[in-house]
Design an enzyme around this catalytic site. Structure first.
Site, PDB file in Angstrom:
ATOM      1  N   LYS A 171       0.376 -19.883  17.795  1.00  0.00           N
ATOM      2  CA  LYS A 171       1.754 -20.602  17.535  1.00  0.00           C
ATOM      3  C   LYS A 171       1.677 -21.930  18.195  1.00  0.00           C
ATOM      4  O   LYS A 171       2.292 -22.880  17.577  1.00  0.00           O
ATOM      5  CB  LYS A 171       2.879 -19.633  18.099  1.00  0.00           C
ATOM      6  CG  LYS A 171       3.063 -18.431  17.384  1.00  0.00           C
ATOM      7  CD  LYS A 171       3.733 -17.378  18.246  1.00  0.00           C
ATOM      8  CE  LYS A 171       4.044 -16.026  17.390  1.00  0.00           C
ATOM      9  NZ  LYS A 171       4.372 -15.134  18.339  1.00  0.00           N
ATOM     10  N   VAL A 219       6.151 -18.932  13.876  1.00  0.00           N
ATOM     11  CA  VAL A 219       6.220 -19.229  15.396  1.00  0.00           C
ATOM     12  C   VAL A 219       7.834 -18.868  15.803  1.00  0.00           C
ATOM     13  O   VAL A 219       8.621 -19.414  15.358  1.00  0.00           O
ATOM     14  CB  VAL A 219       6.058 -20.845  15.447  1.00  0.00           C
ATOM     15  CG1 VAL A 219       6.092 -21.175  16.801  1.00  0.00           C
ATOM     16  CG2 VAL A 219       4.842 -21.333  14.798  1.00  0.00           C
ATOM     17  N   ARG A 270       0.900  -1.208  -0.005  1.00  0.00           N
ATOM     18  CA  ARG A 270      -0.035   0.102  -0.074  1.00  0.00           C
ATOM     19  C   ARG A 270       0.899   1.401   0.196  1.00  0.00           C
ATOM     20  O   ARG A 270       0.353   2.352  -0.553  1.00  0.00           O
ATOM     21  CB  ARG A 270      -0.713  -0.047   1.244  1.00  0.00           C
ATOM     22  CG  ARG A 270      -2.024  -0.830   1.174  1.00  0.00           C
ATOM     23  CD  ARG A 270      -2.942  -0.512   2.154  1.00  0.00           C
ATOM     24  NE  ARG A 270      -4.090  -1.400   2.438  1.00  0.00           N
ATOM     25  CZ  ARG A 270      -4.341  -1.988   3.584  1.00  0.00           C
ATOM     26  NH1 ARG A 270      -3.646  -1.829   4.559  1.00  0.00           N
ATOM     27  NH2 ARG A 270      -5.275  -3.025   3.672  1.00  0.00           N
ATOM     28  N   LYS A 301       0.744 -16.402  11.673  1.00  0.00           N
ATOM     29  CA  LYS A 301       0.369 -17.607  12.581  1.00  0.00           C
ATOM     30  C   LYS A 301      -1.165 -17.686  12.678  1.00  0.00           C
ATOM     31  O   LYS A 301      -1.545 -18.784  12.627  1.00  0.00           O
ATOM     32  CB  LYS A 301       1.010 -17.480  13.948  1.00  0.00           C
ATOM     33  CG  LYS A 301       1.044 -16.185  14.419  1.00  0.00           C
ATOM     34  CD  LYS A 301       2.306 -15.445  14.245  1.00  0.00           C
ATOM     35  CE  LYS A 301       2.070 -13.915  14.400  1.00  0.00           C
ATOM     36  NZ  LYS A 301       3.048 -13.330  15.148  1.00  0.00           N
TER      37      LYS A 301
HETATM   38  N1  NAD Z   1       6.462  -7.997  13.476  1.00  0.00           N
HETATM   39  C1  NAD Z   1       7.064  -9.092  13.917  1.00  0.00           C
HETATM   40  O1  NAD Z   1       8.107  -9.338  14.659  1.00  0.00           O
HETATM   41  C2  NAD Z   1       6.310 -10.495  13.425  1.00  0.00           C
HETATM   42  C3  NAD Z   1       7.179 -11.466  13.739  1.00  0.00           C
HETATM   43  C4  NAD Z   1       6.678 -12.823  13.187  1.00  0.00           C
HETATM   44  C5  NAD Z   1       5.435 -12.752  12.531  1.00  0.00           C
HETATM   45  N2  NAD Z   1       4.819 -11.549  12.237  1.00  0.00           N
HETATM   46  C6  NAD Z   1       3.756 -11.672  11.261  1.00  0.00           C
HETATM   47  O2  NAD Z   1       4.192 -11.192  10.190  1.00  0.00           O
HETATM   48  C7  NAD Z   1       2.896 -10.464   9.435  1.00  0.00           C
HETATM   49  C8  NAD Z   1       3.161  -9.283   9.081  1.00  0.00           C
HETATM   50  O3  NAD Z   1       3.483  -8.252  10.236  1.00  0.00           O
HETATM   51  P1  NAD Z   1       4.298  -6.964  10.397  1.00  0.00           P
HETATM   52  O4  NAD Z   1       4.471  -6.736  11.793  1.00  0.00           O
HETATM   53  O5  NAD Z   1       5.256  -6.972   9.293  1.00  0.00           O
HETATM   54  O6  NAD Z   1       3.026  -6.188  10.011  1.00  0.00           O
HETATM   55  P2  NAD Z   1       3.053  -4.473   9.473  1.00  0.00           P
HETATM   56  O7  NAD Z   1       1.683  -3.979  10.006  1.00  0.00           O
HETATM   57  O8  NAD Z   1       4.336  -3.867   9.876  1.00  0.00           O
HETATM   58  O9  NAD Z   1       3.074  -4.843   8.032  1.00  0.00           O
HETATM   59  C9  NAD Z   1       2.082  -5.233   7.112  1.00  0.00           C
HETATM   60  C10 NAD Z   1       1.900  -4.348   6.004  1.00  0.00           C
HETATM   61  O10 NAD Z   1       1.156  -4.961   4.998  1.00  0.00           O
HETATM   62  C11 NAD Z   1       0.352  -3.861   4.470  1.00  0.00           C
HETATM   63  N3  NAD Z   1      -1.029  -4.485   3.885  1.00  0.00           N
HETATM   64  C12 NAD Z   1      -1.677  -4.997   4.910  1.00  0.00           C
HETATM   65  N4  NAD Z   1      -2.837  -5.356   4.045  1.00  0.00           N
HETATM   66  C13 NAD Z   1      -2.481  -4.946   2.689  1.00  0.00           C
HETATM   67  C14 NAD Z   1      -3.259  -5.230   1.560  1.00  0.00           C
HETATM   68  N5  NAD Z   1      -4.452  -5.394   1.433  1.00  0.00           N
HETATM   69  N6  NAD Z   1      -2.619  -4.482   0.412  1.00  0.00           N
HETATM   70  C15 NAD Z   1      -1.368  -4.029   0.353  1.00  0.00           C
HETATM   71  N7  NAD Z   1      -0.664  -4.060   1.491  1.00  0.00           N
HETATM   72  C16 NAD Z   1      -1.298  -4.418   2.662  1.00  0.00           C
HETATM   73  C17 NAD Z   1       0.434  -2.610   5.295  1.00  0.00           C
HETATM   74  O11 NAD Z   1       0.217  -1.645   4.882  1.00  0.00           O
HETATM   75  C18 NAD Z   1       1.655  -3.024   6.148  1.00  0.00           C
HETATM   76  O12 NAD Z   1       2.520  -2.293   5.648  1.00  0.00           O
HETATM   77  C19 NAD Z   1       1.786 -10.870  10.385  1.00  0.00           C
HETATM   78  O13 NAD Z   1       1.005 -11.774  10.064  1.00  0.00           O
HETATM   79  C20 NAD Z   1       2.583 -10.825  11.763  1.00  0.00           C
HETATM   80  O14 NAD Z   1       1.597 -11.593  12.462  1.00  0.00           O
HETATM   81  C21 NAD Z   1       5.335 -10.208  12.594  1.00  0.00           C
HETATM   82  N1  HSE Z   2       3.503 -10.179  17.873  1.00  0.00           N
HETATM   83  C1  HSE Z   2       4.546 -11.412  17.675  1.00  0.00           C
HETATM   84  C2  HSE Z   2       5.348 -11.283  16.605  1.00  0.00           C
HETATM   85  C3  HSE Z   2       6.116 -12.529  16.481  1.00  0.00           C
HETATM   86  O1  HSE Z   2       5.489 -13.469  16.105  1.00  0.00           O
HETATM   87  C4  HSE Z   2       5.327 -11.357  19.278  1.00  0.00           C
HETATM   88  O2  HSE Z   2       5.483 -10.319  19.895  1.00  0.00           O
HETATM   89  O3  HSE Z   2       5.741 -12.405  19.483  1.00  0.00           O
HETATM   90 NA    NA Z   3      10.632 -19.795  13.769  1.00  0.00          NA
END
Ligand code: NAD
Ligand code: HSE
Ligand code: NA
Length: 433
Positions: A203, A130, A45, A103
């Protein structure tokens, strides 16, 4: 060999970490895979200032990526379950492999997604889903595949562990630490997922399926968060030689599989008691190997990107392999998943830490011990404290192992006593030896 082409959907915290690792470590990755991995297209986006995406094809519509005939692997990093599910199913329909950090998506829709992937002969990899950077999926699915897994217990939410650590070590306020976790990119889009244990339950659901060869059953995972733990609980626990950690626990018993996420008292000497901040760790007890521990950052752009890129490498290496020879999504052959029962919470047996407020009056303690004894509960230790200027005092009781059903009955009877004020705080105690 021609390069493997990746399409990244979502360029937030994890998307940017993934993109930057692919650029920064491109040379090493090519040496490992035997061909290069290139980012063919990004669906986002908005731009991410931490990424130099010059010369990369960026579309605002993520479905362009799922439908792009040039893309071999879709990397789903948008989060959430509705659009993400549609995106992943569309990409699979188009014959693309999937790498995801989501997850919630895997725990809630994994059975459907894996079935479709299997039919289409594509891989779905989810190491980052996870415990962020820790290779726990690979450890369980491959490294420990020779074992019957007896139990696993892990600190699997970075945000929650960060909050608990900062509160207990620095006396910081809950809301203040949560805000910092959000700024650092650790928290879920809806942070109640972190705080109320839903993220950890997602997880744990995934880990248990891989450990025991059972379908994903998120709805049967007992889920309790950290929001009701007080500074007083932490300090009494410490006095008794325990730390309070938010754990996901899966254990196989003769009656079925325990699947539960809740705050837990563990000995201060236990390895998991010393896992602090955003760090995660999972202990796995295999019948052949004994106890093992995997430790590392559970959240954050680069640690999570590390797992996403490792999955991309894994998929790239086996793109041309016969699908029947690949490691199965849930570690066991898809037609070999079992219908082993998930135990209801009533059947779980463990020790309890009970923290209650009572009238400082003769006979109250005797009434409480009587109720515990009637319910078959034996006491391990008791702390009773004076409180200056008040006749309401804290009473903390540690019990030996007992079934949750008995404890529920005892707590209801204790709370009904006129000399007990408010609810009894109960925290389960585990011996992770
Ligand atoms: N942040 C962490 O440390 C972490 C660790 C492990 C897993 N995750 C998982 O990873 C995934 C992403 O997390 P994040 O922390 O990067 O989130 P985030 O909010 O930083 O990033 C998500 C991005 O996706 C974009 N987005 C959402 N819907 C969209 C669409 N329909 N079209 C285009 N862009 C779209 C948002 O604008 C945003 O930039 C999640 O499933 C989260 O549970 C995050
Ligand atoms: N929100 C999650 C990101 C990693 O899965 C956490 O804090 O563990
Ligand atoms: Na892992």
């Amino acid at each position: 060999m021609k390069p493997v082409k990746v399409g990244i959907c979502g360029l937030g915290t994890v998307g940017s970490g993934t993109f930057n690792i692919l650029q920064e470590n491109a040379e090493e990755i090519t040496r490992r895979v035997g061909r290069s991995i290139v980012v063919e297209q990004i669906g986002a986006r908005r731009d991410n200032p931490t990424c130099d995406t010059t010369d990369i094809d960026i579309t605002r519509d993520i479905f362009d990526v799922a439908n792009n005939p040039e893309v071999d692997i879709i990397v789903e990093l948008i989060g959430g379950t509705s659009v993400a599910r549609e995106l992943v199913l569309t990409a699979i329909e188009n014959g693309k492999h999937i790498v995801t950090a989501n997850k919630a998506l895997i725990a809630e829709y994994g059975n459907e997604i894996f079935e479709k992937a299997q039919a289409k002969g594509v891989m779905v990899a989810f190491e980052a889903a996870v415990a962020g950077g820790i290779p726990i999926i690979k450890t369980l699915r491959e490294g420990l595949s020779s074992n019957k897994i007896e139990w696993l217990a892990g600190i699997i939410n970075g945000t929650g562990n960060f909050i608990m650590t900062e509160m207990s070590e620095k006396g910081r306020a809950f809301d203040d630490v949560l805000k910092e976790a959000q700024e650092l990119g650790y928290a879920e889009a809806d942070p109640t997922f972190d705080v109320e244990g839903i993220d950890a339950a997602h997880k744990l659901t995934i880990l248990a399926s891989i450990a025991y060869g059972i379908p994903l059953q998120f709805e049967k995972t007992y889920t309790e968060g950290i929001s009701r733990i007080t500074a007083e609980d932490v300090s009494f626990a410490q006095e008794m030689g325990y730390a309070i950690k938010h754990l996901g626990i899966a254990r196989r018993t003769k009656a079925g599989v325990e699947l539960r996420v809740h705050p837990t008292l563990i000995s201060k000497k236990a390895l998991l008691a010393n896992v602090n901040g955003v760090m995660n760790a999972v202990m796995v007890k295999g019948d052949a190997v004994g106890p093992t521990l995997t430790y590392g950052a559970g959240a954050g752009a680069l640690p999570t990107g590390s797992s996403v890129v490792a999955d991309i490498i894994d998929v790239a290496r086996t793109l041309t392999a016969d699908p029947t020879n690949r490691v199965p999504h849930l570690a066991f052959q898809a037609d070999q998943l079992s219908d082993e029962a998930i135990l209801p919470m009533d059947e779980i047996e463990c020790g309890f830490f009970l923290n209650m407020t009572i009238q400082d009056r003769a006979g109250v303690l005797a009434n409480i011990t009587q109720i515990l004894s009637t319910n078959g509960i034996s006491i391990e230790s008791v702390i009773q404290r004076e409180r200056e200027g008040s006749d309401l005092v804290p009473l903390v009781v540690m019990t030996h192992d007992v079934k949750e059903r008995n404890m529920n009955a005892a707590i209801a009877a204790i709370e009904a006593l006129p000399d007990v004020a408010g609810a009894v705080q109960r925290i389960r105690v585990e011996n992770l030896a």
